[in-house]
Design a protein around this motif. Structure first.
Motif, PDB file in Angstrom:
ATOM      1  N   LEU A  31       0.874  -1.132  -0.413  1.00  0.00           N
ATOM      2  CA  LEU A  31       0.113  -0.075  -0.238  1.00  0.00           C
ATOM      3  C   LEU A  31       1.096   1.175   0.097  1.00  0.00           C
ATOM      4  O   LEU A  31       0.062   2.238  -0.684  1.00  0.00           O
ATOM      5  N   CYS A  32       2.470   1.314   0.595  1.00  0.00           N
ATOM      6  CA  CYS A  32       3.261   2.369   0.305  1.00  0.00           C
ATOM      7  C   CYS A  32       3.097   3.115  -0.974  1.00  0.00           C
ATOM      8  O   CYS A  32       3.575   3.807  -1.204  1.00  0.00           O
ATOM      9  N   PHE A  33       3.513   1.769  -1.955  1.00  0.00           N
ATOM     10  CA  PHE A  33       3.248   2.109  -3.104  1.00  0.00           C
ATOM     11  C   PHE A  33       2.192   2.555  -4.243  1.00  0.00           C
ATOM     12  O   PHE A  33       2.075   2.741  -5.507  1.00  0.00           O
ATOM     13  N   THR A  34       1.197   1.759  -3.915  1.00  0.00           N
ATOM     14  CA  THR A  34       0.200   1.691  -4.499  1.00  0.00           C
ATOM     15  C   THR A  34      -1.591   2.232  -4.149  1.00  0.00           C
ATOM     16  O   THR A  34      -2.470   2.399  -4.545  1.00  0.00           O
ATOM     17  N   ILE A  60      10.072   6.531   1.697  1.00  0.00           N
ATOM     18  CA  ILE A  60       9.723   5.642   0.041  1.00  0.00           C
ATOM     19  C   ILE A  60       9.501   6.749  -0.991  1.00  0.00           C
ATOM     20  O   ILE A  60      10.361   7.193  -2.019  1.00  0.00           O
ATOM     21  N   ARG A  61       8.555   7.870  -0.678  1.00  0.00           N
ATOM     22  CA  ARG A  61       8.335   8.362  -1.597  1.00  0.00           C
ATOM     23  C   ARG A  61       8.948   9.571  -1.933  1.00  0.00           C
ATOM     24  O   ARG A  61       9.665  10.514  -2.898  1.00  0.00           O
ATOM     25  N   PHE A 117      12.852   9.748  -1.045  1.00  0.00           N
ATOM     26  CA  PHE A 117      13.575   9.163  -2.109  1.00  0.00           C
ATOM     27  C   PHE A 117      13.929   8.080  -2.492  1.00  0.00           C
ATOM     28  O   PHE A 117      14.763   7.153  -3.483  1.00  0.00           O
ATOM     29  N   ASP A 118      12.352   7.697  -3.148  1.00  0.00           N
ATOM     30  CA  ASP A 118      12.003   7.257  -4.237  1.00  0.00           C
ATOM     31  C   ASP A 118      13.571   5.326  -3.955  1.00  0.00           C
ATOM     32  O   ASP A 118      14.102   5.188  -5.075  1.00  0.00           O
ATOM     33  N   LEU A 119      12.350   5.210  -3.430  1.00  0.00           N
ATOM     34  CA  LEU A 119      12.791   3.941  -2.635  1.00  0.00           C
ATOM     35  C   LEU A 119      12.903   2.624  -2.913  1.00  0.00           C
ATOM     36  O   LEU A 119      11.266   3.033  -3.556  1.00  0.00           O
ATOM     37  N   PRO A 120      13.376   2.087  -3.968  1.00  0.00           N
ATOM     38  CA  PRO A 120      12.819   0.290  -4.207  1.00  0.00           C
ATOM     39  C   PRO A 120      11.564  -0.599  -3.178  1.00  0.00           C
ATOM     40  O   PRO A 120      11.991  -0.628  -2.124  1.00  0.00           O
ATOM     41  N   GLU A 121      10.995  -1.159  -4.477  1.00  0.00           N
ATOM     42  CA  GLU A 121      10.396  -2.313  -3.248  1.00  0.00           C
ATOM     43  C   GLU A 121      11.410  -3.348  -2.612  1.00  0.00           C
ATOM     44  O   GLU A 121      11.187  -3.727  -1.922  1.00  0.00           O
ATOM     45  N   GLU A 122      11.803  -3.750  -3.301  1.00  0.00           N
ATOM     46  CA  GLU A 122      12.345  -5.273  -3.666  1.00  0.00           C
ATOM     47  C   GLU A 122      13.722  -5.758  -2.375  1.00  0.00           C
ATOM     48  O   GLU A 122      12.840  -5.841  -1.816  1.00  0.00           O
ATOM     49  N   PRO A 123      14.237  -4.005  -2.408  1.00  0.00           N
ATOM     50  CA  PRO A 123      14.745  -4.590  -0.451  1.00  0.00           C
ATOM     51  C   PRO A 123      13.829  -4.923   1.379  1.00  0.00           C
ATOM     52  O   PRO A 123      14.037  -6.040   1.257  1.00  0.00           O
ATOM     53  N   PHE A 124      12.137  -4.335   0.289  1.00  0.00           N
ATOM     54  CA  PHE A 124      11.422  -4.130   1.821  1.00  0.00           C
ATOM     55  C   PHE A 124      10.902  -5.825   1.875  1.00  0.00           C
ATOM     56  O   PHE A 124      11.131  -6.330   2.706  1.00  0.00           O
ATOM     57  N   VAL A 165       2.507   4.508   7.290  1.00  0.00           N
ATOM     58  CA  VAL A 165       2.283   6.073   7.225  1.00  0.00           C
ATOM     59  C   VAL A 165       3.122   6.825   7.279  1.00  0.00           C
ATOM     60  O   VAL A 165       3.774   7.198   5.729  1.00  0.00           O
ATOM     61  N   ALA A 166       4.633   6.490   7.816  1.00  0.00           N
ATOM     62  CA  ALA A 166       6.027   7.185   7.880  1.00  0.00           C
ATOM     63  C   ALA A 166       6.692   6.501   6.733  1.00  0.00           C
ATOM     64  O   ALA A 166       7.814   7.421   6.634  1.00  0.00           O
ATOM     65  N   LEU A 167       6.525   5.452   6.486  1.00  0.00           N
ATOM     66  CA  LEU A 167       8.102   4.833   5.486  1.00  0.00           C
ATOM     67  C   LEU A 167       7.748   4.978   4.346  1.00  0.00           C
ATOM     68  O   LEU A 167       8.347   5.517   2.990  1.00  0.00           O
ATOM     69  N   GLN A 168       5.799   5.050   4.321  1.00  0.00           N
ATOM     70  CA  GLN A 168       5.994   5.775   2.465  1.00  0.00           C
ATOM     71  C   GLN A 168       5.911   7.312   2.602  1.00  0.00           C
ATOM     72  O   GLN A 168       6.496   7.167   1.547  1.00  0.00           O
TER      73      GLN A 168
END
Length: 299
Positions: free
Chosen positions: A83-86, A101-102, A104-111, A95-98
């Motif tokens: 949900l952080c990405f979609t 992520i936004r 710093f444009d962090l990728p989903e794969e490491p998570f 809520v903080a992580l999203q």
């Protein structure tokens, strides 16, 4: 730790970003061998370090401590992550992580790899070779360092490889600290081929754990694993000369903390059953001074 699912406070849904980051900052007070977010981290990045740590701490706690269906809990953790990405997550950590992520444009794969590591923990309790254990560390540890590098804008292969060495070394330190705790959960993170190399076995490890002390063969195996971790620390230390000064200090603090635990284990004769090797408050303060005053020149 059920804090991972907290989304309410006094009956009100906590959605405000500031409160979510405050919650993540509280999570960083969980015990570690090193200060997760020290003053070495630039002030503007500290909330984002906290968000990453809270995510990592949460997924580990679900995999190790959740009293219900752990696979189901990890599936819900993954749903919140996606949900952080979609969409819009509701659990505080996410809520903080999203936002992080936004920004710093962090990728989903490491998570996702961190979730995969904890899924493996529910079904895989032995590793036959170092190569198998190293592959596990690529999910359980290496993603953390890569995400930290990404906060500083580094995504190149060389820095990531050196970061992987440090993160895997720190993971090995944690395994060596917690041999007994892991045995209680039915897990063994000493490669079976290494036990055999030193003329010992899982059965002997369990016997020594029950009596509270190790025989010489197991001590030699533990010493071997300590040297493996040290070699990875030495390999990865070059990263400290390839990043900005403040990040270099923080990375050095992580490394020194891990090496201090290895030294504590050596002092007690490579016997983690004697007591859990740790770094006390005074030693942590000394490590911070060492990190500050003995940093190597950057490349």
């Amino acid at each position: 730790m059920v804090w991972a699912w907290a989304v309410h406070k006094e009956g009100a849904l906590l959605t405000r970003l500031e409160e979510a980051y405050q919650y993540c900052a509280q999570v960083t007070r969980h015990y570690e061998n090193f200060q997760v977010v020290s003053r070495f981290v630039p002030r503007a990045l500290r909330p984002h370090f906290c968000a990453l740590y809270a995510y990592c701490r949460g997924v580990d706690d679900l995999g190790d401590e959740w009293q219900g269906d752990r696979l189901q809990a990890l599936a819900e953790w993954e749903r919140q992550l996606r949900l952080c990405f979609t969409g819009q997550p509701d659990a505080l950590v996410f809520v903080a992580l999203q936002d992080t992520i936004r920004r710093f444009d962090l990728p989903e794969e490491p998570f996702l790899r961190l979730i995969e590591a904890n899924r493996r923990d529910q079904t895989v309790h032995r590793y036959h070779t170092w190569e198998e254990l190293r592959d596990y560390c690529r999910c359980s540890a290496d993603p953390v360092g890569r995400l930290v590098l990404a906060l500083f804008g580094y995504r190149d292969e060389e820095r990531q490889r050196l970061s992987d060495d440090i993160c895997t070394a720190l993971q090995l330190v944690n395994f060596l600290q917690d041999v007994g705790r892991d045995l209680e959960m039915g897990r063994i993170y000493l490669p079976l081929s290494d036990l055999a190399q030193f003329g010992t076995s899982v059965e002997e490890l369990l016997h020594d754990y029950r009596r509270g002390r190790m025989n010489p063969r197991l001590r030699r195996c533990i010493a071997f694993e300590c040297e493996r971790a040290e070699a990875l620390f030495r390999s990865g230390a070059r990263l400290e000369r390839m990043v900005p000064f403040r990040l270099s200090l923080q990375l050095r603090l992580y490394r020194l903390g891990g090496q201090a635990v290895l030294q504590a284990l050596r002092r007690q004769g490579y016997d983690p059953f004697l007591r859990r090797p740790t770094v006390g408050p005074a030693a942590k303060a000394w490590l911070a001074c060492r990190a500050l005053f003995t940093i190597a020149p950057r490349r």
